[in-house]
Design a protein around this motif. Structure first.
Motif, PDB file in Angstrom:
ATOM      1  N   SER A  90      93.775 -86.921-128.019  1.00 57.28           N
ATOM      2  CA  SER A  90      95.035 -87.730-128.422  1.00 57.28           C
ATOM      3  C   SER A  90      95.050 -88.758-128.335  1.00 57.28           C
ATOM      4  O   SER A  90      95.734 -89.953-128.719  1.00 57.28           O
ATOM      5  CB  SER A  90      95.943 -87.159-129.130  1.00 57.28           C
ATOM      6  N   ASP A  91      95.397 -88.780-126.790  1.00 60.76           N
ATOM      7  CA  ASP A  91      95.414 -90.453-126.327  1.00 60.76           C
ATOM      8  C   ASP A  91      93.817 -90.947-125.742  1.00 60.76           C
ATOM      9  O   ASP A  91      94.446 -91.913-125.062  1.00 60.76           O
ATOM     10  CB  ASP A  91      96.218 -90.195-124.989  1.00 60.76           C
ATOM     11  N   LEU A 124      91.168 -85.844-134.099  1.00 54.57           N
ATOM     12  CA  LEU A 124      91.651 -86.730-133.640  1.00 54.57           C
ATOM     13  C   LEU A 124      91.457 -87.755-133.638  1.00 54.57           C
ATOM     14  O   LEU A 124      92.088 -88.916-132.775  1.00 54.57           O
ATOM     15  CB  LEU A 124      92.303 -85.718-132.658  1.00 54.57           C
ATOM     16  N   ALA A 125      89.657 -87.519-133.435  1.00 55.49           N
ATOM     17  CA  ALA A 125      89.209 -89.431-132.878  1.00 55.49           C
ATOM     18  C   ALA A 125      87.195 -89.019-133.187  1.00 55.49           C
ATOM     19  O   ALA A 125      87.710 -88.476-133.625  1.00 55.49           O
ATOM     20  CB  ALA A 125      89.265 -89.083-131.160  1.00 55.49           C
ATOM     21  N   VAL A 126      87.283 -90.690-133.068  1.00 53.34           N
ATOM     22  CA  VAL A 126      86.300 -90.836-133.364  1.00 53.34           C
ATOM     23  C   VAL A 126      85.554 -91.693-131.694  1.00 53.34           C
ATOM     24  O   VAL A 126      85.666 -92.262-131.277  1.00 53.34           O
ATOM     25  CB  VAL A 126      85.304 -92.078-134.481  1.00 53.34           C
ATOM     26  N   ILE A 147      86.360 -93.575-129.367  1.00 51.59           N
ATOM     27  CA  ILE A 147      86.608 -95.606-129.965  1.00 51.59           C
ATOM     28  C   ILE A 147      87.598 -95.129-129.945  1.00 51.59           C
ATOM     29  O   ILE A 147      88.292 -96.731-129.974  1.00 51.59           O
ATOM     30  CB  ILE A 147      84.827 -95.417-130.520  1.00 51.59           C
ATOM     31  N   HIS A 148      87.536 -94.529-131.116  1.00 51.20           N
ATOM     32  CA  HIS A 148      89.172 -94.969-131.246  1.00 51.20           C
ATOM     33  C   HIS A 148      89.996 -93.369-131.640  1.00 51.20           C
ATOM     34  O   HIS A 148      89.602 -92.633-131.910  1.00 51.20           O
ATOM     35  CB  HIS A 148      88.508 -95.099-133.092  1.00 51.20           C
ATOM     36  N   HIS A 149      91.452 -93.032-131.935  1.00 49.97           N
ATOM     37  CA  HIS A 149      91.920 -92.063-131.700  1.00 49.97           C
ATOM     38  C   HIS A 149      93.543 -92.036-132.176  1.00 49.97           C
ATOM     39  O   HIS A 149      93.929 -93.097-132.840  1.00 49.97           O
ATOM     40  CB  HIS A 149      91.897 -91.972-130.193  1.00 49.97           C
ATOM     41  N   VAL A 150      94.334 -91.110-132.679  1.00 51.91           N
ATOM     42  CA  VAL A 150      95.358 -90.949-133.640  1.00 51.91           C
ATOM     43  C   VAL A 150      95.840 -92.089-132.309  1.00 51.91           C
ATOM     44  O   VAL A 150      96.166 -92.056-131.456  1.00 51.91           O
ATOM     45  CB  VAL A 150      95.665 -89.447-133.580  1.00 51.91           C
ATOM     46  N   GLY A 151      97.178 -92.551-133.568  1.00 53.25           N
ATOM     47  CA  GLY A 151      98.313 -93.314-132.542  1.00 53.25           C
ATOM     48  C   GLY A 151      97.674 -94.723-131.837  1.00 53.25           C
ATOM     49  O   GLY A 151      98.426 -95.315-131.246  1.00 53.25           O
ATOM     50  N   ASP A 152      96.494 -94.890-131.786  1.00 49.45           N
ATOM     51  CA  ASP A 152      96.003 -96.265-131.564  1.00 49.45           C
ATOM     52  C   ASP A 152      96.580 -97.604-132.610  1.00 49.45           C
ATOM     53  O   ASP A 152      96.608 -97.184-133.604  1.00 49.45           O
ATOM     54  CB  ASP A 152      94.211 -96.286-131.011  1.00 49.45           C
ATOM     55  N   ASP A 153      96.053 -99.166-132.295  1.00 48.35           N
ATOM     56  CA  ASP A 153      96.096 -99.798-132.777  1.00 48.35           C
ATOM     57  C   ASP A 153      95.233 -99.790-134.158  1.00 48.35           C
ATOM     58  O   ASP A 153      96.008-100.362-134.926  1.00 48.35           O
ATOM     59  CB  ASP A 153      95.852-101.166-132.614  1.00 48.35           C
ATOM     60  N   LEU A 154      94.327 -99.332-134.385  1.00 51.71           N
ATOM     61  CA  LEU A 154      93.667 -98.973-135.524  1.00 51.71           C
ATOM     62  C   LEU A 154      94.151 -97.657-136.655  1.00 51.71           C
ATOM     63  O   LEU A 154      94.821 -98.001-137.348  1.00 51.71           O
ATOM     64  CB  LEU A 154      91.830 -99.032-135.630  1.00 51.71           C
ATOM     65  N   PHE A 155      93.982 -96.571-135.690  1.00 51.91           N
ATOM     66  CA  PHE A 155      95.601 -95.376-136.555  1.00 51.91           C
ATOM     67  C   PHE A 155      96.753 -96.044-136.899  1.00 51.91           C
ATOM     68  O   PHE A 155      96.748 -96.297-138.105  1.00 51.91           O
ATOM     69  CB  PHE A 155      95.752 -94.316-135.507  1.00 51.91           C
ATOM     70  N   GLU A 156      97.317 -96.934-136.411  1.00 57.81           N
ATOM     71  CA  GLU A 156      98.797 -96.986-136.647  1.00 57.81           C
ATOM     72  C   GLU A 156      98.432 -98.892-138.090  1.00 57.81           C
ATOM     73  O   GLU A 156      99.630 -98.992-138.972  1.00 57.81           O
ATOM     74  CB  GLU A 156      99.386 -98.361-135.932  1.00 57.81           C
TER      75      GLU A 156
END
Length: 159
Positions: A90-91, A124-126, A147-156
């Motif tokens: 998740s981080d 949780l992530a890709v 590459i992409h996870h919960v809480g990152d800029d793309l998720f937000e």
């Protein structure tokens, strides 16, 4: 994330996105509108499906975002991690073999994959696979690059 441009996709581009996601993840997208959002400060472009950021382009390949995967429940290219790996994944940490409890056998090195937790199946992530799905469970080594996870800029980001 600063939006550079946004426009609706043409029907042939929509078909390409739907086909790519169906082939990779066994998911049928069924949106009424598909809008491409390009950003100034991101390596990814996002496709809003009915206003939701459910698809993004990774190296020109359309794939589900974490939000898109949680909305559609992929059946292919899924890596499942145990409870001990959740906080790390998740981080944005890469996925190591000891945290994996299962991976679908259709995964090949270089494939984009979704990473889900085992208790509730939430994505949780890709990431990008570094090993075959059949070779992911084990004792040591990094097998998925995040590459992409919960809480990152793309998720937000919201359309």
């Amino acid at each position: 994330m600063q939006v550079k441009s946004r426009h609706h996709l043409r029907s042939d581009d929509v078909r390409d996105v739907e086909t790519a996601v169906a082939d990779a993840l066994g998911v049928e997208l069924d949106g009424d509108t598909y809008e491409l959002v390009e950003f100034e400060d991101s390596e990814f472009d996002v496709v809003l499906v009915d206003g939701e950021p459910h698809v993004f382009y990774v190296d020109d390949e359309p794939f589900l975002t974490v939000a898109g995967a949680n909305a559609t429940e992929p059946t292919s290219r899924v890596v499942t991690v145990d409870a001990g790996a959740i906080s790390f994944v998740s981080d944005g940490a890469d996925v190591m073999r000891p945290g994996i409890v299962e991976a679908t056998s259709d995964i090949a090195p270089g494939d984009l994959v979704v990473i889900a937790e085992e208790t509730h199946g939430k994505v949780l992530a890709v990431g990008r696979a570094k090993a075959d799905g059949d070779d992911m469970v084990g004792d040591s080594g990094k097998v998925v690059e995040s590459i992409h996870h919960v809480g990152d800029d793309l998720f937000e980001f919201s359309g």
